[in-house]
Write an enzyme that holds these catalytic residues in place. Structure first.
Site, PDB file in Angstrom:
ATOM      1  N   SER A  57       0.844  -1.201   0.000  1.00 22.76           N
ATOM      2  CA  SER A  57       0.000   0.000   0.000  1.00 22.76           C
ATOM      3  C   SER A  57       0.882   1.255   0.000  1.00 22.76           C
ATOM      4  CB  SER A  57      -0.957  -0.054   1.187  1.00 22.76           C
ATOM      5  OG  SER A  57      -1.982   0.890   1.039  1.00 22.76           O
TER       6      SER A  57
ATOM      7  N   HIS B  59      -4.368  -0.933  -4.425  1.00 19.89           N
ATOM      8  CA  HIS B  59      -5.802  -1.228  -4.207  1.00 19.89           C
ATOM      9  C   HIS B  59      -6.556  -0.941  -5.512  1.00 19.89           C
ATOM     10  CE1 HIS B  59      -5.014  -1.137   0.188  1.00 19.89           C
ATOM     11  NE2 HIS B  59      -4.329  -0.035  -0.052  1.00 19.89           N
TER      12      HIS B  59
ATOM     13  N   GLU C 201      -5.400  -5.540  -4.831  1.00 20.42           N
ATOM     14  CA  GLU C 201      -5.131  -6.017  -3.474  1.00 20.42           C
ATOM     15  C   GLU C 201      -4.713  -7.490  -3.489  1.00 20.42           C
ATOM     16  OE1 GLU C 201      -8.517  -5.070  -1.039  1.00 20.42           O
ATOM     17  OE2 GLU C 201      -8.035  -2.925  -1.051  1.00 20.42           O
TER      18      GLU C 201
END
Lengths: 270, 270
Positions: free
Chosen positions: A128, A169, A196
């Site tokens: 992330s 994501h 993800e």
């Protein structure tokens, strides 16, 4: 860059039996010989993140796991922190806010040590925010509502992986429009949208896809028309003839040639 | 097909001053001479939808607005319904469940009348489910999580617009992966991802983009590699070398040539 980068699109599974991404990280860092460092600077709950990753890395057979708490710039310039990085065979950056990473670590002695260890063959991993910061230009935020000159905010990243813009994501948060906005304005960068529980493992100028989702590659280098004017703030962008590739686990991509490598070609090569 | 199709990606604005899409529909249907028919069959609250659209169409100057309540197949085969379509200069399908449209209207006398009126020059508009049903193959559902052989469910649509697969609420619901899954399996179809409050106005084999967002065109016709096996249910799909176009309002696209038309080319032509 002899070292490898593991760039994870967020929300990677920690469950036994579905932890191929983190397992690969532990393996490439040396397995039972690994000395892993976890940096949770991006997170608002660093102690919790450090504990979670220490547990999963230990379960996956890592020799040693050291949480390295960098909260202020003086932490990132401390001899203690630098020597932890110098001993590491693998460093993992958790998710959170990528500006925390650049403001606390960017330009520090730890930053220098990370680049040096990477050149020596260490593996650097991040998920992330910890992945977004790896490129020379990183995405800081934006809007999914349209492709326009103010749909994406970018800034300089930590420069571990040049020539690409990474978005995380990707499918789950519907970020096509913001990645397209960035790539249309900066078509010399290659756009990588990582879903993800999905990752790219970069080795030299080739990456391999790992995990459950796909990596979407946007290449506007040969686009026929891009219509974007920064003088028209928020104005729409047209983009015609970009190349799009979708790569699931096992596929590879050459970043220099901007070309996918068929799974069969790789299988024959090994 | 002399008539026009207005295919709206859902959530089009009804607000005065931000209603360019619906205003265009009223104008093309004849303005003060228009006889509009609203079909809210897809919706679970048809009375509310009929009332909302009647209000906005009246405010935009439409001559007449008739809600046509088609709840059962016998409604769609009634002489009353057929004569309402035969008098219409514009028909509008609301959002909801596209299977309601195919099961209640598909193959009925109203279906036949709609195709006939379209051939005579009527404008047919639809939003969300009312737009998805327009193509020969429509998307019924799916997953945004990955590009795979079971990430999308398709079925035959109402066949007003052949050769394309339309996905709605495209940016807002992050539907790239499900549209890519469909296009990778059926690359002879052109993928159109239409954002909310955005529409395409199809006139012959050219469409024009209207509204606030963008239309994402995925053309896998010249893709170098597609790896999809229906024998591998849920298996990942690789897709290399698809073309991607992003078109904001004012841009046009030739569906036969699969090529964008620059805004300047159009402006010079007029």
């Amino acid at each position: 860059m002899p070292g490898k980068l593991l760039v994870i699109g967020g929300a990677e599974s920690h469950d036994a039996g579905d932890d191929a991404i983190l397992e690969r990280f532990v393996l490439l860092a040396g397995g039972s010989e690994a000395h892993l460092v976890v940096i949770a600077t991006a997170s608002e709950s660093p102690a919790q993140r450090e504990k979670e990753y220490a547990e999963v890395f230990h379960r996956l057979g890592a020799g040693r796991v050291t949480p390295l708490r960098l909260e202020e710039r003086e932490d990132s310039n401390s001899d203690l922190a630098v020597s932890a990085i110098e001993r590491a065979t693998g460093v993992f950056f958790t998710g959170g806010d990528q500006l925390r990473i650049t403001t606390v670590v960017g330009g520090s002695k730890v930053d220098t040590a990370l680049h040096a260890r990477l050149a020596e063959g260490m593996i650097l991993a991040g998920t992330s925010a910890g992945a977004a910061m790896m490129s020379s230009t990183m995405i800081l935020g934006g809007s999914i509502a349209s492709v326009s000159t103010d749909s994406v905010r970018t800034g300089p990243g930590m420069e571990f992986l040049p020539g690409v813009l990474i978005d995380m994501h990707f499918a789950q948060r519907g970020r096509l429009n913001r990645l397209l906005s960035a790539i249309a304005m900066f078509p010399h960068e290659l756009g990588l949208g990582i879903d993800e529980n999905t990752a790219i493992l970069v080795d030299g100028d080739v990456f391999e896809v790992l995990g459950a989702g796909t990596v979407t590659v946007i290449d506007a280098g040969q686009a026929r028309t891009i219509s974007a004017s920064l003088s028209d703030v928020g104005g729409p962008i047209a983009l015609c003839g970009a190349q799009l590739h979708v790569l699931p686990a096992g596929w590879r991509f050459n970043l220099t040639e901007r070309a996918a490598i068929k799974r069969s070609e790789r299988d024959h090569a090994h």
